[in-house]
Design an enzyme around this catalytic site. Sequence first.
Site, short mmCIF file in Angstrom:
data_model
loop_
_atom_site.label_atom_id
_atom_site.label_comp_id
_atom_site.label_asym_id
_atom_site.label_seq_id
_atom_site.Cartn_x
_atom_site.Cartn_y
_atom_site.Cartn_z
N SER A 166 169.56 -28.19 -43.34
CA SER A 166 168.13 -27.84 -43.39
C SER A 166 167.93 -26.36 -43.06
O SER A 166 167.01 -25.73 -43.59
CB SER A 166 167.30 -28.73 -42.46
OG SER A 166 167.55 -28.42 -41.11
N ASN B 113 175.17 -17.31 -34.88
CA ASN B 113 175.10 -18.77 -34.79
C ASN B 113 173.73 -19.18 -34.25
O ASN B 113 173.06 -18.41 -33.56
CB ASN B 113 176.19 -19.28 -33.84
CG ASN B 113 176.21 -20.79 -33.74
OD1 ASN B 113 176.05 -21.50 -34.73
ND2 ASN B 113 176.38 -21.32 -32.53
N HIS C 52 171.84 -22.27 -32.12
CA HIS C 52 172.16 -23.40 -31.23
C HIS C 52 170.86 -24.04 -30.72
O HIS C 52 169.94 -23.33 -30.31
CB HIS C 52 173.02 -22.91 -30.07
CG HIS C 52 173.50 -24.05 -29.22
ND1 HIS C 52 174.53 -24.88 -29.62
CD2 HIS C 52 173.08 -24.50 -28.02
CE1 HIS C 52 174.72 -25.81 -28.69
NE2 HIS C 52 173.85 -25.60 -27.71
N MET D 16 180.55 -27.11 -37.60
CA MET D 16 181.01 -27.84 -36.41
C MET D 16 182.42 -27.44 -35.96
O MET D 16 183.15 -28.25 -35.40
CB MET D 16 180.95 -29.35 -36.69
CG MET D 16 179.55 -29.85 -36.99
SD MET D 16 178.36 -29.47 -35.70
CE MET D 16 178.80 -30.74 -34.52
N ARG D 17 182.82 -26.19 -36.22
CA ARG D 17 184.13 -25.72 -35.75
C ARG D 17 183.97 -24.38 -35.06
O ARG D 17 183.08 -23.61 -35.43
CB ARG D 17 185.08 -25.50 -36.94
CG ARG D 17 185.55 -26.75 -37.56
CD ARG D 17 186.31 -26.46 -38.84
NE ARG D 17 186.38 -27.68 -39.59
CZ ARG D 17 187.31 -28.61 -39.41
NH1 ARG D 17 188.29 -28.40 -38.55
NH2 ARG D 17 187.29 -29.73 -40.10
N LEU D 18 184.90 -24.14 -34.15
CA LEU D 18 184.93 -22.81 -33.53
C LEU D 18 185.52 -21.82 -34.53
O LEU D 18 186.50 -22.13 -35.20
CB LEU D 18 185.85 -22.83 -32.30
CG LEU D 18 185.26 -23.17 -30.94
CD1 LEU D 18 186.33 -22.99 -29.87
CD2 LEU D 18 184.07 -22.26 -30.64
N ILE D 19 184.92 -20.65 -34.61
CA ILE D 19 185.49 -19.60 -35.45
C ILE D 19 186.70 -19.01 -34.71
O ILE D 19 186.60 -18.61 -33.55
CB ILE D 19 184.44 -18.49 -35.72
CG1 ILE D 19 183.24 -19.05 -36.50
CG2 ILE D 19 185.07 -17.31 -36.46
CD1 ILE D 19 183.52 -19.46 -37.93
#
Length: 207
Positions: free
Chosen positions: A13, A108, A110, A91-94
Site C-alpha cells: 500500500s 525505511n 516503520h 522484511m529483510r535486513l539490508i
Amino acid sequence: MINIAVFASGTGSNYEAIMRFFKDNPHPDIRIALVVCDRSKAKVVHKAFKWQTPTVLVNAGRFETKVDYEKYILTKLKQYEIGFIALAGYMRLIGSTILDEYRGKIINLHPSLLPAFPGIDAVGKALDAGVCLTGVTVHFVDQGMDTGPIIAQQAVVVDEHDTHESLSEKIHTVEHQLYPRILQACALGEIYVNNNRVYGREKIREI
Ligand code: GRF
C-alpha cells in the site's frame, strides 16, 4: 534523473501511495523505476504490474549466501540505474553488499515512534505495551534493525477501543501521506545524512 527502487515484501500500500503521489505531483527528476520483491505471492507484485513498474522478483532461498542474494539484486539496481532506495515493508535486513553501494541513499518506514518497538509487529507491541501514543518513523537505513538516523516522525493516538486492525489502519493513513513526500526530499538530496546526523529537516515543514 533519479531512479528510485522500492523494496517490498507484502501488500504494497505504501508503494501504491508513492505511485499515486508522483502521478499527482510529477517531478521531472524523479522516476519510480523498479520494484524489488522477495515474495512471489506478495500483493505488491500485482500492484507493480498495474502501475507498470518493472519488477525484480527474487527468491532468497535460491542463493547460497546473503551476499550472493544481494549481489544479484545489486546487478539489477545497476541495470536500472537506481540512485535511491525506499524500503516499504521489505522484511529483510539490508546487508553490507547493498549498504556499501547505497550508503545514505536508503530510507525505511516503520510503524512506531522509534526507538520504541523496533522489529516485526510494532503495532501489536504498542498495543501490548498499552501506550497512548505510537506513530510512524522514516529513517535512513544502517546495518541495524530499524536503527538508522531518524528523518521524520508523526504520532498516532491509540484509543482504548483500538484493535490491531484499527490502529494499523490509522498508521497506514499517516504513512501514505508522509512517506512519498519524505522520499522525494531525500531522493533530491534536500534531506540528507552525514556522520549520522540528518540535515535539511526544515524541508519537512514545507512538504
Ligand atoms: C508499513 O506499515 C511499514 O511501516 C512497515 O511495513 C508496512 C508495509 O505496509 N515497514 P504496505 O505493504 O506498504 O501496505
